[in-house]
Design a protein around this motif. Structure first.
Motif, mmCIF file in Angstrom:
data_model
loop_
_atom_site.group_PDB
_atom_site.id
_atom_site.type_symbol
_atom_site.label_atom_id
_atom_site.label_comp_id
_atom_site.label_asym_id
_atom_site.label_seq_id
_atom_site.Cartn_x
_atom_site.Cartn_y
_atom_site.Cartn_z
ATOM 1 N N ASP A 8 0.856 -1.180 0.000
ATOM 2 C CA ASP A 8 0.000 0.000 0.000
ATOM 3 C C ASP A 8 0.901 1.242 0.000
ATOM 4 O OD1 ASP A 8 0.717 0.708 2.634
ATOM 5 O OD2 ASP A 8 -1.286 0.423 3.458
ATOM 6 N N PRO A 9 0.336 2.451 -0.093
ATOM 7 C CA PRO A 9 1.180 3.645 -0.172
ATOM 8 C C PRO A 9 1.961 3.947 1.105
ATOM 9 C CG PRO A 9 -1.133 4.263 -0.135
ATOM 10 C CD PRO A 9 -1.073 2.765 -0.255
ATOM 11 N N ASN A 10 1.658 3.260 2.192
ATOM 12 C CA ASN A 10 2.368 3.449 3.454
ATOM 13 C C ASN A 10 3.527 2.483 3.625
ATOM 14 O OD1 ASN A 10 0.293 5.358 4.526
ATOM 15 N ND2 ASN A 10 -0.972 3.547 4.260
ATOM 16 N N GLY A 11 3.691 1.563 2.668
ATOM 17 C CA GLY A 11 4.738 0.562 2.763
ATOM 18 C C GLY A 11 4.303 -0.710 3.464
ATOM 19 N N HIS A 12 2.999 -0.830 3.796
ATOM 20 C CA HIS A 12 2.500 -2.062 4.402
ATOM 21 C C HIS A 12 2.357 -3.114 3.307
ATOM 22 C CE1 HIS A 12 1.792 0.072 8.089
ATOM 23 N NE2 HIS A 12 0.874 0.849 7.543
ATOM 24 N N ARG A 13 2.908 -4.296 3.559
ATOM 25 C CA ARG A 13 2.780 -5.380 2.586
ATOM 26 C C ARG A 13 1.380 -5.982 2.708
ATOM 27 N NH1 ARG A 13 5.741 -11.175 1.634
ATOM 28 N NH2 ARG A 13 6.043 -10.914 -0.591
ATOM 29 N N LEU A 14 0.744 -6.194 1.560
ATOM 30 C CA LEU A 14 -0.592 -6.773 1.509
ATOM 31 C C LEU A 14 -0.543 -8.084 0.750
ATOM 32 C CD1 LEU A 14 -2.605 -3.537 0.607
ATOM 33 C CD2 LEU A 14 -2.091 -4.458 2.871
ATOM 34 N N GLU A 15 -1.426 -8.977 1.130
ATOM 35 C CA GLU A 15 -1.537 -10.285 0.490
ATOM 36 C C GLU A 15 -3.000 -10.549 0.184
ATOM 37 O OE1 GLU A 15 -0.915 -15.013 1.751
ATOM 38 O OE2 GLU A 15 -0.165 -13.432 3.056
ATOM 39 N N LEU A 16 -3.260 -11.023 -1.012
ATOM 40 C CA LEU A 16 -4.570 -11.599 -1.335
ATOM 41 C C LEU A 16 -4.324 -13.081 -1.461
ATOM 42 C CD1 LEU A 16 -6.100 -9.175 -4.001
ATOM 43 C CD2 LEU A 16 -6.382 -9.158 -1.520
ATOM 44 N N THR A 17 -5.193 -13.880 -0.849
ATOM 45 C CA THR A 17 -4.975 -15.321 -0.808
ATOM 46 C C THR A 17 -6.286 -16.072 -1.025
ATOM 47 O OG1 THR A 17 -3.893 -17.078 0.462
ATOM 48 C CG2 THR A 17 -5.259 -15.559 1.703
ATOM 49 N N CYS A 18 -6.164 -17.273 -1.550
ATOM 50 C CA CYS A 18 -7.314 -18.170 -1.655
ATOM 51 C C CYS A 18 -6.900 -19.521 -1.091
ATOM 52 C CB CYS A 18 -7.802 -18.309 -3.093
ATOM 53 S SG CYS A 18 -6.647 -19.120 -4.213
ATOM 54 N N VAL A 19 -7.840 -20.178 -0.452
ATOM 55 C CA VAL A 19 -7.577 -21.488 0.137
ATOM 56 C C VAL A 19 -7.705 -22.545 -0.955
ATOM 57 C CG1 VAL A 19 -8.365 -23.183 1.836
ATOM 58 C CG2 VAL A 19 -8.385 -20.741 2.406
ATOM 59 N N THR A 20 -6.666 -23.387 -1.066
ATOM 60 C CA THR A 20 -6.667 -24.473 -2.053
ATOM 61 C C THR A 20 -6.582 -25.847 -1.381
ATOM 62 O OG1 THR A 20 -4.276 -24.283 -2.291
ATOM 63 C CG2 THR A 20 -5.616 -23.035 -3.842
ATOM 64 N N GLY A 21 -6.327 -25.858 -0.079
ATOM 65 C CA GLY A 21 -6.182 -27.109 0.653
ATOM 66 C C GLY A 21 -7.514 -27.779 0.940
ATOM 67 N N THR A 22 -7.449 -29.079 1.175
ATOM 68 C CA THR A 22 -8.640 -29.852 1.508
ATOM 69 C C THR A 22 -8.886 -29.807 3.021
ATOM 70 O OG1 THR A 22 -7.424 -31.900 1.877
ATOM 71 C CG2 THR A 22 -8.141 -31.440 -0.397
ATOM 72 N N LEU A 23 -10.044 -30.226 3.432
ATOM 73 C CA LEU A 23 -10.345 -30.312 4.861
ATOM 74 C C LEU A 23 -9.394 -31.282 5.559
ATOM 75 C CD1 LEU A 23 -14.260 -30.319 4.827
ATOM 76 C CD2 LEU A 23 -12.730 -28.438 5.453
ATOM 77 N N GLU A 24 -9.058 -32.369 4.869
ATOM 78 C CA GLU A 24 -8.131 -33.349 5.437
ATOM 79 C C GLU A 24 -6.738 -32.748 5.630
ATOM 80 O OE1 GLU A 24 -11.557 -35.174 3.658
ATOM 81 O OE2 GLU A 24 -10.041 -33.957 2.650
ATOM 82 N N GLN A 25 -6.281 -31.987 4.673
ATOM 83 C CA GLN A 25 -4.969 -31.333 4.792
ATOM 84 C C GLN A 25 -4.962 -30.330 5.943
ATOM 85 O OE1 GLN A 25 -4.896 -29.940 0.769
ATOM 86 N NE2 GLN A 25 -3.609 -31.631 0.055
ATOM 87 N N MET A 26 -6.034 -29.573 6.054
ATOM 88 C CA MET A 26 -6.123 -28.592 7.150
ATOM 89 C C MET A 26 -6.152 -29.310 8.505
ATOM 90 S SD MET A 26 -5.897 -25.919 5.375
ATOM 91 C CE MET A 26 -6.309 -24.498 6.335
ATOM 92 N N ALA A 27 -6.870 -30.429 8.571
ATOM 93 C CA ALA A 27 -6.928 -31.201 9.817
ATOM 94 C C ALA A 27 -5.554 -31.754 10.175
ATOM 95 C CB ALA A 27 -7.950 -32.337 9.687
ATOM 96 N N GLU A 28 -4.812 -32.217 9.188
ATOM 97 C CA GLU A 28 -3.468 -32.740 9.441
ATOM 98 C C GLU A 28 -2.540 -31.633 9.947
ATOM 99 O OE1 GLU A 28 -0.060 -35.232 9.655
ATOM 100 O OE2 GLU A 28 -2.215 -35.517 9.900
ATOM 101 N N LEU A 29 -2.629 -30.458 9.367
ATOM 102 C CA LEU A 29 -1.798 -29.335 9.840
ATOM 103 C C LEU A 29 -2.138 -28.967 11.284
ATOM 104 C CD1 LEU A 29 -1.736 -27.103 6.648
ATOM 105 C CD2 LEU A 29 0.158 -28.425 7.624
#
Length: 179
Positions: free
Chosen positions: A127-148
């Protein structure tokens, strides 16, 4: 017992309140919700004029900023790499992420990515203040999230002793998983 419902808002400092509002409205389509300005800090009663602004980050989440004209010029923590401190916003899916990247580039924003993190894909920009921004989308499965979630306690314990990356979730960045 504390029962937190959600983050009400997260506040950061900005260089220029108007420029910040315009960036988030024009680049990320956030609605400008509220502006509060005072000559004294309500909690401490210190004389320190400020502009506090609030933007709608979706789903009841609010992103806030303070402009502090009487404070020394804003700077970031020089001991922390610029990629560490960031604000991440979730989009619906990979198509929305790629569309957002095209839209940001069209609006003159330099964008890095997409980067695959195994269970999410992300793009990055500032952004103009130097803050880093991220746009993200979830691609993992429910099983992968549960394992993490399952291996998280063991990972933090190992990290606290060794300060070396535990391998419990190394599969996130293995070539076969990323393709």
């Amino acid at each position: 017992m504390i029962d937190i419902k959600q983050i009400h808002h997260v506040a950061y400092r900005c260089n220029d309140a108007k420029e910040t509002v315009e960036f988030y409205k024009e680049k990320l389509n956030m609605e400008f919700l509220v502006a509060i300005a005072e000559d004294k800090v309500p909690s401490t009663k210190e004389p320190d004029p400020y502009m506090h602004l609030f933007l709608d980050a979706g789903a009841g989440n609010i992103l806030a900023f303070f402009e502090l004209p009487n404070s020394p010029k804003m700077d970031r923590d020089q001991n922390t790499p610029e990629w560490v401190q960031h604000i991440a916003f979730r989009v619906e899916d990979e198509a929305a992420l790629l569309s957002a990247k095209e839209d940001l580039i069209h609006k003159g924003v330099d964008v890095l990515g997409p980067t695959c993190h195994g269970i999410i894909k992300s793009i990055y920009f500032f952004d103009p203040n130097g803050h880093r921004l991220e746009l993200t989308c979830v691609t993992g499965t429910l099983e992968q999230m549960a394992e993490l979630k399952r291996v998280a306690p063991a990972m933090i314990e190992e990290w606290s002793i060794t300060k070396k990356a535990p391998k419990h979730a190394a599969w996130l960045h293995e070539k076969e998983f990323l393709e």
